[in-house]
Design an enzyme around this catalytic site. Sequence first.
Site, PDB file in Angstrom:
ATOM      1  N   GLU A 127      52.965  34.093  70.748  1.00  0.00           N
ATOM      2  CA  GLU A 127      52.919  35.108  71.913  1.00  0.00           C
ATOM      3  C   GLU A 127      51.346  35.335  72.374  1.00  0.00           C
ATOM      4  O   GLU A 127      50.865  35.893  73.305  1.00  0.00           O
ATOM      5  CB  GLU A 127      53.569  36.482  71.576  1.00  0.00           C
ATOM      6  N   ASP A 147      51.557  26.811  66.886  1.00  0.00           N
ATOM      7  CA  ASP A 147      53.035  27.476  66.956  1.00  0.00           C
ATOM      8  C   ASP A 147      54.053  26.166  66.924  1.00  0.00           C
ATOM      9  O   ASP A 147      53.615  25.268  67.849  1.00  0.00           O
ATOM     10  CB  ASP A 147      53.156  28.463  67.911  1.00  0.00           C
ATOM     11  N   ASP A 196      51.129  34.545  60.775  1.00  0.00           N
ATOM     12  CA  ASP A 196      52.044  35.245  61.813  1.00  0.00           C
ATOM     13  C   ASP A 196      53.161  34.807  62.257  1.00  0.00           C
ATOM     14  O   ASP A 196      53.528  34.373  63.394  1.00  0.00           O
ATOM     15  CB  ASP A 196      51.152  35.561  63.097  1.00  0.00           C
TER      16      ASP A 196
END
Length: 348
Positions: A127, A147, A196
Site C-alpha cells: 500500500e 511486494d 510489513d
Amino acid sequence: MGEAVEFYHLNGFLSSKFDRQDEVLINSNVIGNINHEDIDGSGSWYEETIDDDLKWSFALNGVLHKGVSEFQEIALLDTKRFGKVLVIDGKMQSAEVDEFIYHECLIHPALLSHPKPKNVFIMGGGEGSAAREALKHKLLEKVVMCDIDQEVVDFCCRHLTVNKEAFAHNKLNLVINDAKAELDKSCKKFDIIVGDLADPVEGGPCYQLYTKSFYEKVLKPKLNHDGIFVTQAGPAGIFTHKEVFTSIFNTIKQVFKYVVVYAAHVPSFADTWGWVMASDEPFSMNAEKMDKRIEERIDGELNYLNGALFMSSATMNKTVSSSLLNETHVYTEEDARFIHGHGVAYRN
C-alpha cells in the site's frame, strides 16, 4: 417498534438490500471468496470474522475494488467510520484514518534505534504507507519495497492518494517479487529490514516469512553487523496475543541476541497490535534520546509516536508478559500458527 432489518452474509459483505431470492444465491457462494458483482455501498456493510464467535462490521459508502489476484483476495473499501480500508484475505490490513498508528510504530522505532541508517528493505508494504514513513528519515539513501502482488500495489497507487508522493520518490526502489527470493539473491546488505507482511493465515502467501529458517538462513545474513529487523507480529491483546504474537517473539529470540516487543491499540483493528524488533547489537534508547532523534532526523511531524509513548508501549501487561516468558513454540513451515481465516491457496 420499527421492523427489524435482516442482514445476509455475502463473503465478507453484508447488505440489508437483498431479498429472499438473493439469499439463496448468497448462500451458494464459497465462504471467504470475494463476490465480483457490483455491490451498492449505500446500506451495505463489510463483516470480518475475527473468530468463530466474534465478528467486526463496518458500514460502507462503497466498494472501490474487489478481486482475486494470483496470491490473495483483495478489496479496497470506502467505510463510513474509518475511510478507505484495505482488506486482504478477509483481514483488515489498514484504514485511512488510523493507519498512521500502525505504520509509525512499525517503521520509526527501528530507524531511530539505529545509529546511522542508510538503507531499508521492506518486505510487503504494497500500500506504500511503510515506505512513506521510512522516507521521512533524512539519513536514508535508499528504500527498497518488495511486494509479491502487483495488483495490490497497482490499486493502492491509484486509490491511496496519501502515498502518491512516496510511490514517486526518487529514493524508493519498488520491486515486485517474493521477498524471500529477492533477499536470497541480493548481494547487498541492509541496515534495517522491515516485515510489513499480511497476517499469517493458512494458505496465505506470507506465513513462511515468519519461520525460524527464514529468519536464520535468509533474512539475518542480509543485515549489516549493527542491523535491525522489525516485523508486525499480529494481535497482542489480552485475549489474542497467543494466536501468533508470542510465537513470533519466541521464534525471533532463537535467532537474534536482543529482542524487544511493543504494542499499541489500533481502533480499526478492534485490538491491540504487536511488533517485534531484534538485533545482535543491544538497544540503547530512552524517551529523551528518541525525541531528540525524531527532531534531528525526521522530515515533518509524527502524529502518534514520541519517546515517552514508545517506552510505555514496550511495557506489556502482566498476562502478556507471562505468556511471552513462557512461550515455547517456534514457528516452522511444518509447525506454524495461524490467525483465523484462510488464504487463496488453502481454498484452491
